[in-house]
Write a protein that holds these residues in place. Structure first.
Motif, PDB file in Angstrom:
ATOM      1  N   VAL A 102       0.905  -1.175   0.067  1.00 38.03           N
ATOM      2  CA  VAL A 102      -0.078   0.022   0.011  1.00 38.03           C
ATOM      3  C   VAL A 102       0.919   1.322  -0.007  1.00 38.03           C
ATOM      4  O   VAL A 102       0.550   2.027  -0.760  1.00 38.03           O
ATOM      5  CB  VAL A 102      -0.959  -0.030   1.301  1.00 38.03           C
ATOM      6  N   SER A 119      -2.659   7.246   4.923  1.00 34.16           N
ATOM      7  CA  SER A 119      -3.922   6.919   4.588  1.00 34.16           C
ATOM      8  C   SER A 119      -4.454   6.089   5.743  1.00 34.16           C
ATOM      9  O   SER A 119      -3.959   5.248   6.702  1.00 34.16           O
ATOM     10  CB  SER A 119      -4.041   6.125   3.260  1.00 34.16           C
ATOM     11  N   GLU A 120      -5.725   6.123   5.730  1.00 41.14           N
ATOM     12  CA  GLU A 120      -6.433   5.293   6.683  1.00 41.14           C
ATOM     13  C   GLU A 120      -6.464   3.831   6.488  1.00 41.14           C
ATOM     14  O   GLU A 120      -6.300   3.101   7.420  1.00 41.14           O
ATOM     15  CB  GLU A 120      -8.038   5.583   6.400  1.00 41.14           C
ATOM     16  N   GLU A 121      -6.028   3.431   5.405  1.00 39.52           N
ATOM     17  CA  GLU A 121      -5.968   2.093   5.017  1.00 39.52           C
ATOM     18  C   GLU A 121      -4.660   1.547   5.605  1.00 39.52           C
ATOM     19  O   GLU A 121      -4.542   0.530   6.251  1.00 39.52           O
ATOM     20  CB  GLU A 121      -5.735   1.880   3.345  1.00 39.52           C
ATOM     21  N   SER A 139      -5.118   1.272   9.345  1.00 39.88           N
ATOM     22  CA  SER A 139      -6.237   0.086   9.568  1.00 39.88           C
ATOM     23  C   SER A 139      -5.367  -1.113   9.545  1.00 39.88           C
ATOM     24  O   SER A 139      -5.415  -1.967  10.647  1.00 39.88           O
ATOM     25  CB  SER A 139      -7.200   0.185   8.543  1.00 39.88           C
TER      26      SER A 139
END
Length: 554
Positions: A424, A437-439, A442
């Protein structure tokens, strides 16, 4: 009718004393006398000494005074002794309990008390401390008396009987001839008491009485299948909830050494039988529980695939890609299919086996690594099912890798999730400057501060910050791939000379090449020269060219 109560009898005895009768006038003084009469005599003798003590207390308190500190100190501290026989200790214990009762009457003792021994801050604490000390001493002496009697009985029966009657309770308590002598845990017998003179007859009685039981247990261990044995995080081998052996470092990381737990109950041949069974368990256990890992040693794997498989096997199924980078580059499509069939996944940073990332397999790989490298982190591997945790100080990166995890910054992630996170981040970096990023958060279960360190640990650089939309929130960090250094046209070594093969000098170009001069006698190369033009030939007067030349001249 029932007999008089003890406090009533004490009150009557006090009133027989003339000094007490003189002072016991008025409701307040009579009530005080009754309160003092309620002070218990824990010996239940109510002797003259007890009455004398109560009378003295009354004489002070009836005048509105507290009990004199010196007198209280002398009464309590004289009881702070543990010498003497059982009867003497019981007498002291009864007296100190009386004073424990008295010291709880704060109005009698007063609030101003000098510092006491043993760190006590009040006479109440001091009395309780002495009471506890005497109670412990009494218990020890009573126990010793009982043990002496028990040892004497067992010694006598050992001499009189060839076979002792022995029984074992479900909790492991051992009874010999009806006497409780200790506890049997697996093959380890712990006597009830550890005094040398007493321990010997107890152990002798236990060995004689437990002969049949020990033989049955040895036979059961030898006949047990591998699932009957369990391991804890320290490598102890557990059978029927008892520790009977221990694993230690072996010749290789996948073959730990097994040792039976020493026991006075086991004869030499019995100890060998147990040791041999545990050795077989230690040899077979990794093969059964890490079956996929042992597939890497299959003879069908050849060439580069076999080399990668062997290194991955020694690393317990997780290997940084950089360790085998050259071999990975040599893999063709067929070789990659072989590795995939063997359960190997080639990540960008790590080679790993997903089948070994399950809790049961992680537990074994962690133990094998710990045994071989003598590294037993107190926290152990990450809890089952957790894909990311905070790094534990003092735990090596090698330990995390052996358990299927990888440390990135201050977080420890399971390697498959670490690969996803890295993918990512790399994807975000293709566009140039990128943000957290939020990804990413997470996947790693991390805070933004933790993620910033993780991204930098993955090899990316922080290039700056931009203000957040909410002015109360911290600035947003910006990241990029590190810039690649441009190669030098003619790199030089430290001594200032050009590296061989990087560029050609003018002399080398001239040496034996077109346009190059030959070296002179001193070996110096001469400059190249253009060849001289040949001299012009005279024109034939009879040729057409001569006629044209004459026409031009006119």
């Amino acid at each position: 009718r029932k007999g008089d109560a003890e406090d009533h009898l004490t009150l009557l005895n006090l009133l027989e004393l003339e000094d007490v009768r003189v002072m016991a006038h008025g409701q307040k003084n009579v009530e005080l006398l009754y309160e003092i009469a309620r002070v218990p005599d824990f010996q239940n003798t109510y002797t003259d000494s007890h009455m004398t003590m109560l009378a003295r207390m009354y004489s002070h308190l009836v005048r509105g005074e507290s009990l004199p500190t010196d007198w209280v100190a002398s009464q309590i501290t004289r009881l702070d002794r543990i010498d003497g026989d059982i009867d003497t200790i019981m007498t002291r214990l009864a007296h100190i309990r009386t004073w424990t009762y008295i010291t709880h009457r704060s109005a009698w003792i007063g609030s101003s008390v000098e510092p006491l021994v043993d760190g006590s801050k009040s006479w109440q604490e001091e009395a309780k401390h002495i009471e506890d000390k005497l109670s412990d001493c009494l218990h020890t002496n009573l126990t010793q008396r009982f043990v002496d009697r028990r040892a004497a009985i067992l010694s006598r029966r050992l001499k009189d009987n060839d076979q002792l009657v022995c029984a074992i309770r479900t909790d492991g308590t051992v009874l010999v001839e009806g006497e409780e002598v200790g506890h049997l845990d697996g093959f380890t017998f712990t006597p009830s008491f550890s005094d040398g003179d007493i321990e010997k007859p107890i152990i002798a009685a236990a060995r004689k009485g437990l002969t049949d039981e020990i033989r049955r247990r040895v036979q059961a261990v030898v006949a047990s299948a591998d699932p009957a044995f369990h391991l804890n995080s320290k490598g102890q081998i557990i059978w029927r909830e008892s520790v009977i052996g221990t694993l230690g470092k072996g010749n290789s990381i996948d073959q730990p050494k097994a040792d039976a737990k020493p026991s006075q109950m086991l004869e030499g041949d019995q100890l060998k039988l147990v040791s041999d069974r545990l050795t077989r368990f230690a040899a077979d256990m990794p093969k059964h529980r890490l079956e996929k890992l042992y597939g890497l040693l299959d003879e069908s794997l050849t060439g580069v695939v076999r080399g990668i498989g062997f290194q991955l096997f020694e690393a317990l199924g997780v290997l940084p890609r950089r360790h085998v980078a050259d071999m990975v580059q040599k893999l063709d499509d067929e070789s990659k299919r072989q590795l995939a069939k063997a359960g190997v996944r080639i990540g960008v940073d790590v080679l790993f086996m997903p089948d070994l990332l399950k809790p049961a397999q992680i537990e074994i790989t962690a133990l094998l690594f710990s045994l071989f490298h003598n590294e037993f982190p107190e926290a152990g591997p990450p809890p089952a099912g957790r894909v990311a945790i905070d790094h534990v100080e003092g735990v090596s990166d090698s330990y995390w890798m052996a358990t299927g995890y990888r440390r990135i910054g201050g977080r420890v992630m399971r390697v498959d999730m670490a690969e996803r996170l890295a993918a990512v981040v790399r994807s975000a970096a293709r566009a140039g400057t990128f943000r957290i990023s939020e990804e990413m958060l997470s996947l790693a279960g991390a805070t933004r501060e933790q993620m910033q360190v993780m991204i930098e640990d993955l090899g990316f650089v922080k290039t700056g910050e931009e203000a957040a939309e909410d002015p109360e929130k911290p600035a947003i960090a910006l990241f990029e791939r590190p810039a690649k250094a441009k190669p030098m046209a003619n790199p030089k070594a430290k001594d200032g000379k050009a590296y061989p093969g990087k560029s050609k000098s003018k002399t080398s170009l001239a040496n034996g090449k077109a346009g190059g001069g030959k070296p002179d006698q001193a070996g110096n190369q001469s400059r190249s020269r253009k060849p001289n033009k040949p001299a012009d030939k005279p024109i034939d007067p009879n040729s057409p060219f001569a006629v044209l030349a004459k026409l031009k001249a006119k």
